[in-house]
Write an enzyme that holds these catalytic residues in place. Structure first.
Site, mmCIF file in Angstrom:
data_model
loop_
_atom_site.group_PDB
_atom_site.id
_atom_site.type_symbol
_atom_site.label_atom_id
_atom_site.label_comp_id
_atom_site.label_asym_id
_atom_site.label_seq_id
_atom_site.Cartn_x
_atom_site.Cartn_y
_atom_site.Cartn_z
ATOM 1 N N ALA A 101 0.868 -1.189 0.000
ATOM 2 C CA ALA A 101 0.000 0.000 0.000
ATOM 3 C C ALA A 101 0.897 1.228 0.000
ATOM 4 C CB ALA A 101 -0.890 0.010 1.234
ATOM 5 N N LYS A 102 0.343 2.370 -0.228
ATOM 6 C CA LYS A 102 1.084 3.624 -0.114
ATOM 7 C C LYS A 102 0.066 4.742 0.045
ATOM 8 C CE LYS A 102 5.465 4.970 -0.382
ATOM 9 N NZ LYS A 102 6.656 4.206 -0.004
#
Ligand code: NAD
Length: 409
Positions: A101-102
């Protein structure tokens, strides 16, 4: 080429060498969830400011999603999407039980006061607390955020969900953080550099190294490689670059940077133009600042025999092809700079078990994991006659694809 296009090109390169059904390929490329929120705060002067916040959750087939949170004016959907997917491949290549994720906020943290940064961070948590969590998605620091940011997230999230230190990693050591996290990415880079040099029949002792970027990643890498016997012949940061052919005194340079804020002006060195730094004569080049710094125009002039990617995405696909053709070995970002996320994983494990490991244990487990991951990728590269980057993607895509198929849709 955008960062997302770069990641897709590298993914595509690996996919062509694998037996991957098109339906699974599409499943692996497309992010699982993208969240875009309004982050509005009252500034210190009483005015209202509104920012865009993002969290892209790319894949969770192998475990909770994991990735940094970036505060920078250039943060946008495309960048966050690309970095989220890179995290899926990075956690898979080093065998962590995570997905990728980011996230980020489109803001300039240098223009915000500490109180404003706290408000913006708590507001972001108000907006996304339902989609993050210790078993769901675990943010960490990235550009423009730090241990203090993580402490605020831990606190704000805990107001909704109860005491939850494992919701973020990269926390202050005095507040459920892990010893050894600060130097972890640099330590991982040191380990893979030494391993790759050995495979080239070279020793780290006396190897001439150039490091671009002298922040967390670059400075620890330079310090540790210098400690292992390498000669750090040039370094650069945003303000300029310096060189010294018989090697820099890195401990003295660290003290200089601490007192002046830059490598520039370090005594007894010559100054070097920013674009010259990457093409000076050396054995090992460590780009540890920005993405896209090795491109079509300068890849032909690189004189290192080994490039170890400290930054995320420092080499464009065109440059990667040129370096490969010229026989220059590139240890790719998803493997080389995975030391940070590996110790983040150790922090999460310690939090879940209410334990605190000694620094020596952290360093030892990091060393074992990085060494094993490098060896796996190197063996695939050798046996299939491909670059380390393609091999790293093949290993990662294979692991994520297998988990996806075994779990079922
Ligand atoms: P940092 O902010 O601590 O340091 C960045 C360094 O790059 C600074 O020395 C800065 O002066 C320099 N820099 C900025 N612009 C530059 C330019 N135009 N030319 C030359 N130097 C420039 O950041 P960091 O944590 O060291 O991260 C560096 C890179 O490594 C980023 O790409 C980041 O995404 C990646 N990365 C960091 C970690 C980590 O654990 N910190 C982990 C994996 C990847």
């Amino acid at each position: 080429m955008t960062p997302a296009e770069m990641t897709e090109r590298f993914f595509g390169e690996a996919r062509r060498r694998m037996d991957l059904a098109p339906s699974i390929e599409r499943l692996l490329i497309m992010p699982k969830r993208e969240v875009r929120v309004q982050v509005a705060i009252e500034r210190d002067d009483g005015s209202i400011a509104t920012y865009l916040g993002f969290r892209v959750q790319h894949d969770n087939a192998r475990g909770p999603m994991k990735g940094g949170l970036r505060y920078h004016p250039h943060v946008d959907d495309d960048e966050v999407r690309s970095l989220a997917s890179l995290m899926t491949w990075k956690t898979a290549v080093v065998g962590l039980p995570y997905g990728g994720a980011k996230g980020g906020i489109q803001c300039d943290p240098t223009t915000l006061s500490t109180r404003e940064l706290e408000r913006i961070t708590r507001k972001l948590v108000d907006e996304i607390h339902d989609v993050i969590g210790p078993d769901t998605d675990i943010p960490a620091p990235d550009m423009g955020t730090n241990a203090q940011t993580m402490a605020w997230i831990f606190d704000q999230y805990s107001k909704y969900h109860g005491h939850s230190p494992a919701v973020v990693t990269g926390k202050p050591v005095d507040l459920y953080g892990s010893l050894g996290r600060d130097a972890a990415t640099g330590r991982g880079l040191q380990l893979v550099t030494e391993a790759a040099l050995r495979d080239l029949g070279r020793d780290v002792v006396g190897a001439r190294v150039i490091v671009q970027g002298f922040g967390n990643v670059g400075s620890h890498t330079a310090r540790l490689l210098h400690g292992a016997g390498a000669r750090i012949v040039a370094v650069g940061d945003v303000k300029g670059a310096i060189a010294k052919d018989d090697g820099l005194d890195v401990p003295a340079l660290l003290a200089h940077v601490k007192s002046t804020g830059s490598v520039v002006g370090f005594p007894d060195t010559r100054s070097v133009a920013a674009d010259e730094l990457l093409v000076l004569d050396c054995d090992v080049l460590v780009p540890a600042a920005l993405g896209g710094v090795l491109h079509r125009d300068n890849a032909r002039h690189v004189r290192a025999s080994l490039v170890v990617e400290g930054a995320n995405g420092p080499t464009t696909p065109e440059a990667d092809a040129v370096l490969h053709e010229r026989g220059i070995v590139v240890v790719p970002d998803i493997l080389a700079n995975a030391g940070g996320v590996t110790v983040s994983y150790f922090e999460w494990v310690q939090n879940l078990q209410h334990l605190s490991w000694a620094e020596a244990r952290v360093d030892d487990e990091l060393q074992q994991r990085m060494a094993a991951s490098y060896a796996t990728v190197r063996d695939v590269a050798k046996s299939k006659g491909m670059s380390l980057r393609t091999a790293a993607f093949v290993v990662a895509i294979g692991r994520v694809g297998k988990a996806t198929v075994m779990r079922g849709i």
